[in-house]
Design an enzyme around this catalytic site. Sequence first.
Site, PDB file in Angstrom:
ATOM      1  N   HIS A 129       0.840  -1.199   0.000  1.00 12.40           N
ATOM      2  CA  HIS A 129       0.000   0.000   0.000  1.00 12.40           C
ATOM      3  C   HIS A 129       0.879   1.254   0.000  1.00 12.40           C
ATOM      4  O   HIS A 129       0.738   2.134  -0.863  1.00 12.40           O
ATOM      5  CB  HIS A 129      -0.917  -0.020   1.237  1.00 12.40           C
ATOM      6  CG  HIS A 129      -1.826   1.161   1.343  1.00 12.40           C
ATOM      7  ND1 HIS A 129      -3.139   1.134   0.931  1.00 12.40           N
ATOM      8  CD2 HIS A 129      -1.616   2.418   1.803  1.00 12.40           C
ATOM      9  CE1 HIS A 129      -3.690   2.316   1.140  1.00 12.40           C
ATOM     10  NE2 HIS A 129      -2.788   3.123   1.666  1.00 12.40           N
ATOM     11  N   GLU A 130       1.791   1.326   0.930  1.00  9.00           N
ATOM     12  CA  GLU A 130       2.634   2.522   1.027  1.00  9.00           C
ATOM     13  C   GLU A 130       3.565   2.630  -0.187  1.00  9.00           C
ATOM     14  O   GLU A 130       3.908   3.726  -0.607  1.00  9.00           O
ATOM     15  CB  GLU A 130       3.438   2.523   2.335  1.00  9.00           C
ATOM     16  CG  GLU A 130       2.590   2.490   3.619  1.00  9.00           C
ATOM     17  CD  GLU A 130       1.498   3.560   3.710  1.00  9.00           C
ATOM     18  OE1 GLU A 130       1.695   4.667   3.151  1.00  9.00           O
ATOM     19  OE2 GLU A 130       0.443   3.286   4.316  1.00  9.00           O
TER      20      GLU A 130
HETATM   21 MG    MG Z   1      -3.140   5.341   2.081  1.00 10.00          MG
END
Ligand code: MG
Length: 503
Positions: A271-272
């Site tokens: 995600h990051e």
């Molecule tokens: Mg986010």
Amino acid sequence: METLRLFQDETIREILERYRVIWALGHASSIMGWDSETYMPKQGYRDRAIASSELSTLSKKLMTDPEMLRLIDKAEEKLEDLNDFEKGVVRILRRGVRIYTQLPDDLIREIAKTRQEARVKWADAKIKDDFEIFRPMLEKVVNLSIQVAEHLGYEDNRYDALLDLFEEGLTYEKARNNITYVAGELKKIFDEVYNGDEYPSQHELEKVEYDREAMEKVNKEILSMVGYPWDRARLDVSLHPFTMAAGLDDVRITTRYEGNDFRRTMYSVLHEFGHALYDLQVDPQLRYTPLEGGASLGIHESQSRFWENIVGRSREFTEVVKPILDEYLGFTKDYRVEDLYRYFNIVRPGLIRVDADELTYDFHIVIRMEIENMLVNERLKVSEAPEVWNDMMEKYLGIRPKRYSEGILQDIHWSIGMMGYFPTYSLGNILASQILEAFKREKGDIANYIIEKDFKTIREFLREKIHRYGGTYDPATLIRMATGEDINPRYYIQHLREKFLGQ
Ligand code: MG
């Protein structure tokens, strides 16, 4: 200087020269923010709070300096003669200045003070599971948000002013047309999947403990595989995962290690990575300008969701990640790709937003959005909000929180004054699928690239369509340019139908 090739206009050049100091202050603030979540000694927080607030005061002063305002006015007068990048500079600065100048200083001070207090009360209320501790603070936050909206102005709905703060151009009506529609469609898919037996609602791998050092290696290997440039980026540990971009060549992500259920840290990293890649792929010519950041929070979230869910939770990704897991974690050797895929895609109704799977995540957002809208329009009292929350949980997910800490007290956002932020998460989900559709039209099935570990083609596509522009275009324009149409939730529903129901 290479930056200036894109910026030929004299006034814009003058603006950018002044802006460099503001950029530098932002650079320092970012590093300081990152440091306070990672390596700062605990007692450092007082000095850090003072230093941060001094820097932001200085930044505001420079942004609203009469000479800066004069230059922005001057540039605006000849807007038609400017190129898109120059126009982008004017748009972003005008927006920033408008927010700074329309909100009176004592309101800003009051908000800052309330944030400090409310955050402490919220944490205490959550630990003690007592909404009454937080209630007076939330009332204050709602009241301040109403004042902010009144100062900023709006056309139909007071909530629109707050939404626009986080997502340029977003209104409640637009958010509803997308997010509430999505929630209704997801409910049908979710009910079918949850009652079927292809996707499990739990998996024994959730309980299996991992060795932290081994998992750190897994995360690093995965990042290397998808193309994380280690000489321009870092991975560290923090309580809540986040991405910080201090500049185009200094982007840092964090994760956390719970000790079991390894998919949690793995997907937080993917995600990051999506957020980081956006910042890393902005055109270097936009360096030190107001365009260096992304177009909006919603577009940013679409990039994180793209890597986390569309790439990361696919069968093909499971296949290419398995050798890494087998090498470092070992225990995954006992599981076939199909088992792992099911573990990565557990579907169940849960009370906690940040733990929600693809089919239930947006329910959590609808609930928050509807409550925010009612609160700021004074159609709901703060004291009644927990009941409304619980009723909506029951409506969408069929479960009812027994504790406030698993209900209305779970998120930090309201305590730090962020009312109107949540919808950007769902916009990100919706846009990620719309971008996938655009990828498909141009490059074919993304599965073919994932299985070949050809992540470069995916990265380049995203750079070309989205990343390189930074904040040049407002989110609606960028989406139209990248995908050929306005935001359209149909692709998201279609993607989830295909994935979970094979139809
Ligand atoms: Mg986010």
